[in-house]
Motif scaffolding. Structure first.
Motif, short mmCIF file in Angstrom:
data_model
loop_
_atom_site.label_atom_id
_atom_site.label_comp_id
_atom_site.label_asym_id
_atom_site.label_seq_id
_atom_site.Cartn_x
_atom_site.Cartn_y
_atom_site.Cartn_z
N PRO A 178 19.49 31.50 17.26
CA PRO A 178 20.94 31.63 17.17
C PRO A 178 21.59 30.30 16.82
CG PRO A 178 20.26 31.50 19.45
CD PRO A 178 18.99 31.56 18.64
N LEU A 179 22.83 30.33 16.40
CA LEU A 179 23.53 29.10 16.06
C LEU A 179 23.75 28.23 17.29
CD1 LEU A 179 26.19 30.42 13.51
CD2 LEU A 179 24.07 29.17 13.04
N THR A 180 24.00 28.84 18.41
CA THR A 180 24.19 28.08 19.65
C THR A 180 23.19 28.59 20.69
OG1 THR A 180 25.88 29.64 20.39
CG2 THR A 180 26.63 27.67 19.22
N PRO A 181 22.73 27.72 21.57
CA PRO A 181 21.77 28.17 22.60
C PRO A 181 22.43 29.12 23.58
CG PRO A 181 22.49 25.92 23.03
CD PRO A 181 23.05 26.29 21.70
N ASP A 182 21.64 30.01 24.17
CA ASP A 182 22.16 30.91 25.19
C ASP A 182 21.05 31.30 26.15
OD1 ASP A 182 20.68 33.01 24.00
OD2 ASP A 182 22.36 33.56 22.71
N SER A 183 21.37 32.15 27.10
CA SER A 183 20.42 32.51 28.15
C SER A 183 19.75 33.86 27.92
CB SER A 183 21.13 32.52 29.51
OG SER A 183 22.19 33.46 29.51
N LEU A 184 19.93 34.45 26.72
CA LEU A 184 19.30 35.74 26.44
C LEU A 184 17.78 35.61 26.49
CD1 LEU A 184 19.91 38.73 25.40
CD2 LEU A 184 19.24 37.85 23.17
N VAL A 185 17.12 36.55 27.15
CA VAL A 185 15.66 36.60 27.19
C VAL A 185 15.22 38.02 26.88
CG1 VAL A 185 15.42 34.74 28.89
CG2 VAL A 185 15.64 37.10 29.68
N MET A 186 13.94 38.17 26.61
CA MET A 186 13.37 39.51 26.56
C MET A 186 13.23 40.00 28.00
SD MET A 186 10.68 39.08 23.40
CE MET A 186 10.29 37.36 23.72
N GLY A 187 13.44 41.30 28.22
CA GLY A 187 13.67 41.79 29.57
C GLY A 187 12.46 42.37 30.28
N THR A 188 12.76 43.14 31.31
CA THR A 188 11.77 43.76 32.19
C THR A 188 11.73 45.26 31.93
OG1 THR A 188 11.98 42.11 33.93
CG2 THR A 188 11.21 44.28 34.59
N SER A 189 10.54 45.78 31.66
CA SER A 189 10.39 47.22 31.47
C SER A 189 10.04 47.90 32.78
CB SER A 189 9.29 47.51 30.44
OG SER A 189 9.72 47.20 29.13
N VAL A 190 10.74 48.99 33.07
CA VAL A 190 10.39 49.90 34.16
C VAL A 190 10.03 51.22 33.50
CG1 VAL A 190 11.22 51.13 36.19
CG2 VAL A 190 11.79 48.71 35.88
N GLN A 191 8.74 51.43 33.31
CA GLN A 191 8.27 52.60 32.58
C GLN A 191 8.14 53.81 33.50
OE1 GLN A 191 5.67 50.61 29.05
NE2 GLN A 191 4.61 50.76 30.99
N TRP A 192 8.04 54.98 32.91
CA TRP A 192 7.95 56.20 33.70
C TRP A 192 7.42 57.34 32.85
CZ3 TRP A 192 10.83 60.43 32.01
CH2 TRP A 192 11.82 60.16 31.06
N TYR A 193 6.98 58.40 33.49
CA TYR A 193 6.63 59.61 32.75
C TYR A 193 6.74 60.84 33.65
CZ TYR A 193 1.85 59.17 34.73
OH TYR A 193 0.76 59.06 35.57
N ALA A 194 6.88 61.99 33.01
CA ALA A 194 6.92 63.28 33.69
C ALA A 194 5.71 64.10 33.26
CB ALA A 194 8.20 64.02 33.34
N GLU A 195 5.35 65.07 34.09
CA GLU A 195 4.21 65.95 33.80
C GLU A 195 4.65 67.41 33.87
OE1 GLU A 195 0.49 63.23 35.46
OE2 GLU A 195 1.35 64.78 36.75
N ASP A 196 3.90 68.24 33.17
CA ASP A 196 4.15 69.68 33.21
C ASP A 196 3.69 70.26 34.55
OD1 ASP A 196 5.16 69.70 30.63
OD2 ASP A 196 3.20 70.09 29.72
N THR A 197 4.42 71.25 35.03
CA THR A 197 4.06 71.96 36.26
C THR A 197 3.94 73.44 35.98
OG1 THR A 197 6.40 72.18 36.87
CG2 THR A 197 5.24 70.26 37.73
#
Length: 635
Positions: free
Chosen positions: A380-399
């Motif tokens: 970026p043109l100016t520095p900042d505090s943006l970072v790549m984030g944290t993933s909270v993954q999940w899934y559902a199953e058939d019942t």
């Protein structure tokens, strides 16, 4: 200062004036369905138990306390109402405390947004054994840090971080000085893929190694707790034997389509494709079944490795130095609270968060550098505090039958336009890109949980598509966040984007990165006012690039290596080196450099200045078993 010492004296003398019983929730004899969370230990002072039941109350946790003098006691429970920080009501983290089978009148987790001592009222404890239990009422992430019983009925336990730390130590009868854990050639802190490879590599070359991991499992983001697949190609020029060790540790099926296309002609790729045809469940790269991530395989390899001592459930909390070198680290067992001192000639920070380097005063950076500083095309043109984030993954199953899911009015609210009608939350369920990934990790994880629960609530209970989801059940949601970026420790060389794109060759080239320069950004949902919990990626493809060794040690802490996502790179360059197969190869190189430091009685910088040719010889040889380990068993 006088006031501080007065508080300490009060705390120390307090047990002499009353009968007191202090119970850390993480030390319960039986946790039941509650899980141990230590992600925010540095901020709130302790691990805690979490009732992570996905809307179904979890099994009780229980323990026995022994009381010398029966009688009347006041009970305090350290907890919080985790949704109140968003102004939400409903207290989804409600739980009860049972004493000898009977619930106290107070419901806990209902009062305040921050961690605090909630008053449980007065009770009677009998002399001898008393059983206490935590009974979850909702399945929605109730949390308990500690329980305190006191016969001094008007006494409130301290809640300030420093005062509480002293109070805990005194109440638990922990020794003032840490126990000696031994002296080593190398102490590796962090048991992700990079840390495991660093430890095994050094141990196989004859170094005495300690590996300290703050969770009960190894693998970091590649564990069953987080479930991120391994990415990045191994066995690349100029050192094709780097990466064999990664294959010994890594789950066999972690080979996504992008990688297969890039390496489709190799024998290794063909072997993996045979495995995936035979075991189709292994095709799930992220957010797959727990067995896909093979925790036991990693644990067995390290436990059986000669010269390697493994310390699980141990959080490094302090560093001791002599001049610009680390002489020891202090590790706290997250279950018992006992502290241990680990002494070594060399240390490797494989924590991801750069925690050891931070404690030691290493130079580090967080966020994005400016284009003026780095000259990178995508800075970026100016520095900042943006970072790549944290993933909270999940899934559902058939019942087989229709499944139900509770209403979640305290979660993020969705409608037909904003809901996401899917059954798997992959890497892009990523939060906190504008937050501090270390000090705000509990907030980031909880924000992601509100997104998952709110979306699923809408799909199951309110959506026009709810019939499509009637026989689907939320089966797994991560409670340990999968981080991408926080601190980066600065080395003698800071890798930049143009080094990679322009294929600038350096004499100390080591491991090869092949992943594209993959940067993530927040992805707001139109019409939703909540802060983002999704991300999108912007990938610049690259040719395989060998990264300089000077990125793998600190420029101002003389005996500190790094491996993993905390190495010496810019924010943009992190986009390519941060994936785990690449990190594993970093670890292999660190292990080799450790051997040379021991052999020649030098430091990490000395290897670059005097023994680079020796390092190149070791990288050509490799330390891993040649060939793909499971290939022989495949038809």
């Amino acid at each position: 200062m006088k006031q501080w010492w007065f508080i300490i004296l009060l705390i120390i003398s307090f047990p002499l004036k009353a009968d007191n019983i202090f119970v850390e929730a993480e030390s319960f004899d039986y946790r039941g369905g509650w899980v141990l969370d230590n992600q925010s230990m540095g901020q709130m002072g302790s691990p805690y138990l979490l009732a992570h039941g996905l809307g179904v109350p979890v099994e009780n946790a229980s323990t026995v306390i022994r009381v010398e003098n029966g009688g009347k006691y006041r009970v305090w429970v350290r907890t919080r109402d985790w949704v109140k920080q968003w102004g939400q009501t409903g207290s989804p983290g409600r739980f009860e405390l049972l004493l000898n089978g009977k619930a106290l009148e107070v419901t806990f987790g209902t009062e305040r947004a921050e961690w605090h001592w909630q008053d449980g009222g007065t009770i009677r404890l009998k002399a001898g054994e008393n059983r206490i239990e935590l009974r979850d009422l909702t399945g929605f992430d109730g949390r308990c840090d500690a329980i305190f019983f006191t016969s001094a009925l008007e006494m409130l336990p301290p809640d300030g971080k420093e005062e509480l730390a002293v109070f805990r130590r005194n109440m638990l009868g922990l020794p003032a000085n840490p126990e000696d854990a031994g002296e080593f050639d190398l102490v590796v802190v962090g048991g992700g893929i990079a840390g495991c490879c660093a430890a095994v590599s050094a141990a196989r070359l004859g170094c005495k190694v300690a590996l300290i991991q703050n969770r009960p499992v190894l693998g970091g983001n590649n564990s069953s707790e987080v479930r991120v697949g391994l990415s990045g190609l191994i066995a690349q020029q100029p050192y094709p034997n780097l990466g064999n060790l990664v294959d010994e540790l890594g789950p066999v099926g972690h080979w996504n389509n992008w990688e297969a296309k890039r390496d489709s002609s190799s024998v290794r790729s063909r072997q993996i494709m045979k495995i995936l045809r035979r075991y189709p469940e292994k095709k799930i790269h992220n957010a797959g079944p727990a067995s896909n991530y093979e925790d036991e395989k990693k644990l067995a390899l390290l436990q059986n490795q000669e010269n390697l001592n493994l310390f699980l459930n141990t959080q490094v909390v302090d560093v001791k130095k002599n001049g610009n070198k680390i002489v020891s680290v202090i590790g706290k067992n997250i279950i018992s609270g006992k502290e241990y001192i680990f002494k070594a000639q060399l240390f490797s920070d494989c924590t991801g968060d750069g925690e050891v380097g931070f404690l030691a005063g290493a130079d580090y950076r967080v966020g994005r550098e400016s284009k003026e500083e780095t000259g990178e095309p995508r800075a970026p043109l100016t520095p900042d505090s943006l970072v790549m984030g944290t993933s909270v993954q999940w899934y559902a199953e058939d019942t087989r039958d229709i499944s139900v899911f509770p209403d979640c009015p305290w979660a993020i609210r969705f409608d037909e336009k904003t809901c996401i009608p899917i059954t798997r939350g992959d890497w892009d369920w990523e939060a906190g890109l504008n937050n501090d990934q270390i000090t705000e990790i509990e907030y980031i994880r909880d924000h992601a949980l509100r997104a998952v629960y709110g979306n699923w609530d809408f799909l199951k209970n309110k959506s026009e598509k709810k019939e499509q989801f009637a026989k689907k059940e939320l089966a797994w949601v991560a409670y340990i966040g999968g981080k991408r970026e926080s601190r980066r420790l600065m080395g003698d060389f800071v890798l930049r984007e143009q080094d990679i794109l322009n294929d600038i060759q350096y004499e100390d080239a080591t491991f090869t990165t092949t992943w594209g320069v993959d940067l993530h950004y927040p992805k707001p949902i139109p019409g939703m006012k909540e802060e983002p919990f999704l991300s999108y990626c912007d990938v610049q493809d690259i040719k395989p690039y060998a990264v300089p060794y000077r990125c793998l040690y600190s420029r101002n802490i003389g005996n500190l290596f790094m491996a993993g996502r905390d190495i010496s790179v810019t924010h943009v360059a992190l986009g390519t080196v941060r994936v785990m197969r690449t990190g594993g190869m970093m670890g292999e190189v660190v292990g080799m450099a450790t051997f040379l430091c021991k052999k020649y009685r030098t430091d990490p910088r000395g290897v670059y200045e005097k023994y680079l040719s020796d390092l190149k010889t070791l990288m050509k040889q490799g330390v891993g078993k040649s060939g793909f380990p499971e290939a022989g068993s495949i038809d």
